[in-house]
Design a protein around this motif. Sequence first.
Motif, PDB file in Angstrom:
ATOM      1  N   GLU A  72     -17.465  44.549  26.845  1.00 25.60           N
ATOM      2  CA  GLU A  72     -17.686  45.260  24.569  1.00 25.60           C
ATOM      3  C   GLU A  72     -18.469  45.576  24.312  1.00 25.60           C
ATOM      4  OE1 GLU A  72     -14.702  46.183  24.088  1.00 25.60           O
ATOM      5  OE2 GLU A  72     -13.374  44.816  26.088  1.00 25.60           O
ATOM      6  N   PHE A  73     -19.882  45.552  23.940  1.00 25.73           N
ATOM      7  CA  PHE A  73     -20.301  46.030  22.859  1.00 25.73           C
ATOM      8  C   PHE A  73     -21.179  46.818  23.941  1.00 25.73           C
ATOM      9  CE2 PHE A  73     -19.261  42.181  20.741  1.00 25.73           C
ATOM     10  CZ  PHE A  73     -19.202  43.198  18.914  1.00 25.73           C
ATOM     11  N   ASN A  74     -22.033  46.440  25.243  1.00 23.17           N
ATOM     12  CA  ASN A  74     -22.544  47.003  26.014  1.00 23.17           C
ATOM     13  C   ASN A  74     -22.311  47.607  26.970  1.00 23.17           C
ATOM     14  OD1 ASN A  74     -25.432  45.468  24.776  1.00 23.17           O
ATOM     15  ND2 ASN A  74     -23.973  43.923  25.481  1.00 23.17           N
ATOM     16  N   THR A  75     -21.206  47.801  27.516  1.00 25.42           N
ATOM     17  CA  THR A  75     -20.288  48.417  28.331  1.00 25.42           C
ATOM     18  C   THR A  75     -19.534  49.893  28.144  1.00 25.42           C
ATOM     19  OG1 THR A  75     -20.697  46.633  29.984  1.00 25.42           O
ATOM     20  CG2 THR A  75     -20.010  48.680  30.409  1.00 25.42           C
ATOM     21  N   ILE A  76     -18.433  49.590  27.358  1.00 21.99           N
ATOM     22  CA  ILE A  76     -17.572  49.775  27.018  1.00 21.99           C
ATOM     23  C   ILE A  76     -18.589  50.757  25.931  1.00 21.99           C
ATOM     24  CG2 ILE A  76     -15.260  50.357  24.862  1.00 21.99           C
ATOM     25  CD1 ILE A  76     -14.207  50.011  27.268  1.00 21.99           C
ATOM     26  N   GLY A  77     -19.395  50.241  24.972  1.00 20.92           N
ATOM     27  CA  GLY A  77     -20.103  50.778  23.484  1.00 20.92           C
ATOM     28  C   GLY A  77     -21.032  52.108  24.176  1.00 20.92           C
ATOM     29  N   ALA A  78     -22.015  52.273  25.162  1.00 21.74           N
ATOM     30  CA  ALA A  78     -22.394  52.478  25.573  1.00 21.74           C
ATOM     31  C   ALA A  78     -21.752  53.760  25.947  1.00 21.74           C
ATOM     32  CB  ALA A  78     -22.971  51.954  27.083  1.00 21.74           C
ATOM     33  N   TRP A  79     -22.485  54.986  24.876  1.00 22.05           N
ATOM     34  CA  TRP A  79     -21.654  56.091  25.522  1.00 22.05           C
ATOM     35  C   TRP A  79     -22.932  56.975  26.348  1.00 22.05           C
ATOM     36  CZ3 TRP A  79     -18.084  59.644  25.744  1.00 22.05           C
ATOM     37  CH2 TRP A  79     -18.307  60.706  25.182  1.00 22.05           C
ATOM     38  N   MET A  80     -22.606  58.289  26.975  1.00 24.24           N
ATOM     39  CA  MET A  80     -23.285  58.711  27.480  1.00 24.24           C
ATOM     40  C   MET A  80     -23.471  59.722  27.946  1.00 24.24           C
ATOM     41  SD  MET A  80     -23.786  55.127  30.352  1.00 24.24           S
ATOM     42  CE  MET A  80     -22.876  55.058  31.127  1.00 24.24           C
ATOM     43  N   GLY A  81     -22.352  60.549  26.865  1.00 19.94           N
ATOM     44  CA  GLY A  81     -22.834  61.696  27.342  1.00 19.94           C
ATOM     45  C   GLY A  81     -20.971  62.167  27.454  1.00 19.94           C
ATOM     46  N   ASP A  82     -20.893  62.866  28.008  1.00 20.22           N
ATOM     47  CA  ASP A  82     -19.327  63.440  28.919  1.00 20.22           C
ATOM     48  C   ASP A  82     -18.811  62.966  29.861  1.00 20.22           C
ATOM     49  OD1 ASP A  82     -18.880  65.349  26.112  1.00 20.22           O
ATOM     50  OD2 ASP A  82     -19.610  66.714  26.984  1.00 20.22           O
ATOM     51  N   SER A  83     -19.749  62.352  30.365  1.00 15.80           N
ATOM     52  CA  SER A  83     -19.972  61.951  31.573  1.00 15.80           C
ATOM     53  C   SER A  83     -20.203  60.961  31.959  1.00 15.80           C
ATOM     54  CB  SER A  83     -21.162  62.492  32.367  1.00 15.80           C
ATOM     55  OG  SER A  83     -21.401  63.938  33.003  1.00 15.80           O
ATOM     56  N   THR A  84     -19.619  59.687  30.360  1.00 20.93           N
ATOM     57  CA  THR A  84     -19.336  58.243  30.619  1.00 20.93           C
ATOM     58  C   THR A  84     -18.121  58.055  31.598  1.00 20.93           C
ATOM     59  OG1 THR A  84     -20.648  57.855  28.108  1.00 20.93           O
ATOM     60  CG2 THR A  84     -19.729  56.325  28.557  1.00 20.93           C
ATOM     61  N   PRO A  85     -18.898  56.904  32.301  1.00 17.38           N
ATOM     62  CA  PRO A  85     -17.687  56.438  33.268  1.00 17.38           C
ATOM     63  C   PRO A  85     -16.566  56.189  32.057  1.00 17.38           C
ATOM     64  CG  PRO A  85     -19.646  55.111  33.492  1.00 17.38           C
ATOM     65  CD  PRO A  85     -19.735  56.387  32.721  1.00 17.38           C
ATOM     66  N   VAL A  86     -14.906  55.977  32.599  1.00 18.92           N
ATOM     67  CA  VAL A  86     -14.499  55.086  31.782  1.00 18.92           C
ATOM     68  C   VAL A  86     -13.234  53.871  32.740  1.00 18.92           C
ATOM     69  CG1 VAL A  86     -12.650  57.732  31.274  1.00 18.92           C
ATOM     70  CG2 VAL A  86     -12.197  56.432  32.782  1.00 18.92           C
ATOM     71  N   PHE A  87     -12.885  52.488  32.416  1.00 25.39           N
ATOM     72  CA  PHE A  87     -12.976  52.215  32.540  1.00 25.39           C
ATOM     73  C   PHE A  87     -11.262  51.076  32.054  1.00 25.39           C
ATOM     74  CE2 PHE A  87     -16.511  51.566  31.040  1.00 25.39           C
ATOM     75  CZ  PHE A  87     -17.441  51.137  31.761  1.00 25.39           C
ATOM     76  N   ILE A  88     -10.532  51.134  32.961  1.00 26.08           N
ATOM     77  CA  ILE A  88      -9.486  51.607  33.234  1.00 26.08           C
ATOM     78  C   ILE A  88      -9.149  49.655  33.597  1.00 26.08           C
ATOM     79  CG2 ILE A  88      -6.907  52.253  34.773  1.00 26.08           C
ATOM     80  CD1 ILE A  88      -8.742  54.343  34.000  1.00 26.08           C
ATOM     81  N   ASP A  89      -8.112  49.654  32.307  1.00 23.56           N
ATOM     82  CA  ASP A  89      -6.928  48.072  32.508  1.00 23.56           C
ATOM     83  C   ASP A  89      -6.015  47.924  33.360  1.00 23.56           C
ATOM     84  OD1 ASP A  89      -5.921  45.706  32.913  1.00 23.56           O
ATOM     85  OD2 ASP A  89      -6.502  45.723  30.229  1.00 23.56           O
ATOM     86  N   THR A  90      -5.923  47.885  34.190  1.00 26.55           N
ATOM     87  CA  THR A  90      -4.929  47.912  36.253  1.00 26.55           C
ATOM     88  C   THR A  90      -4.150  46.668  35.986  1.00 26.55           C
ATOM     89  OG1 THR A  90      -6.477  46.510  37.448  1.00 26.55           O
ATOM     90  CG2 THR A  90      -6.364  49.103  37.610  1.00 26.55           C
ATOM     91  N   ARG A  91      -4.379  45.681  35.430  1.00 28.84           N
ATOM     92  CA  ARG A  91      -2.825  44.273  35.179  1.00 28.84           C
ATOM     93  C   ARG A  91      -2.009  44.906  34.500  1.00 28.84           C
ATOM     94  NH1 ARG A  91      -5.946  40.799  30.477  1.00 28.84           N
ATOM     95  NH2 ARG A  91      -6.239  43.337  29.504  1.00 28.84           N
ATOM     96  N   TYR A  92      -1.795  46.438  33.803  1.00 25.30           N
ATOM     97  CA  TYR A  92      -0.442  46.263  33.025  1.00 25.30           C
ATOM     98  C   TYR A  92       0.642  47.333  34.466  1.00 25.30           C
ATOM     99  CZ  TYR A  92      -2.280  45.201  28.417  1.00 25.30           C
ATOM    100  OH  TYR A  92      -3.149  44.548  28.357  1.00 25.30           O
ATOM    101  N   ALA A  93      -0.365  47.545  35.686  1.00 20.92           N
ATOM    102  CA  ALA A  93       0.357  48.522  36.624  1.00 20.92           C
ATOM    103  C   ALA A  93       0.600  47.966  37.390  1.00 20.92           C
ATOM    104  CB  ALA A  93      -1.049  49.427  37.646  1.00 20.92           C
ATOM    105  N   GLU A  94       0.900  46.526  37.502  1.00 13.41           N
ATOM    106  CA  GLU A  94       0.457  45.270  38.836  1.00 13.41           C
ATOM    107  C   GLU A  94       2.231  45.138  38.642  1.00 13.41           C
ATOM    108  OE1 GLU A  94      -1.812  41.832  38.275  1.00 13.41           O
ATOM    109  OE2 GLU A  94      -3.809  42.928  38.989  1.00 13.41           O
TER     110      GLU A  94
END
Length: 86
Positions: A64-86
């Motif tokens: 939460e603090f170091n990965t999602i919170g790390a803005w690297m500009g417009d190419s910053t990766p996204v993180f998908i929570d796939t639990r809802y698709a199962e």
Amino acid sequence: MTTRELIADSVEGALFLDPADYDEAIIGVAYRFGMLPVVAYDRTRVIDILARDMSREDAEEFFEFNTIGAWMGDSTPVFIDTRYAE
């Protein structure tokens, strides 16, 4: 060819998490209207990888603090929570 290499060859300026251990959590490329395509990671799998070296609670907090919170500009990766698709 690895997933990282395939994406790097097809998505200009793609940014990846380091170290490459996180590559096993790549689920594809996300396309957004009017924005650059970005690398998409499975959120749960990233936390699972972090939890190899720390407790699950610490892994979630680190994420939460170091990965999602790390803005690297417009190419910053996204993180998908796939639990809802199962």
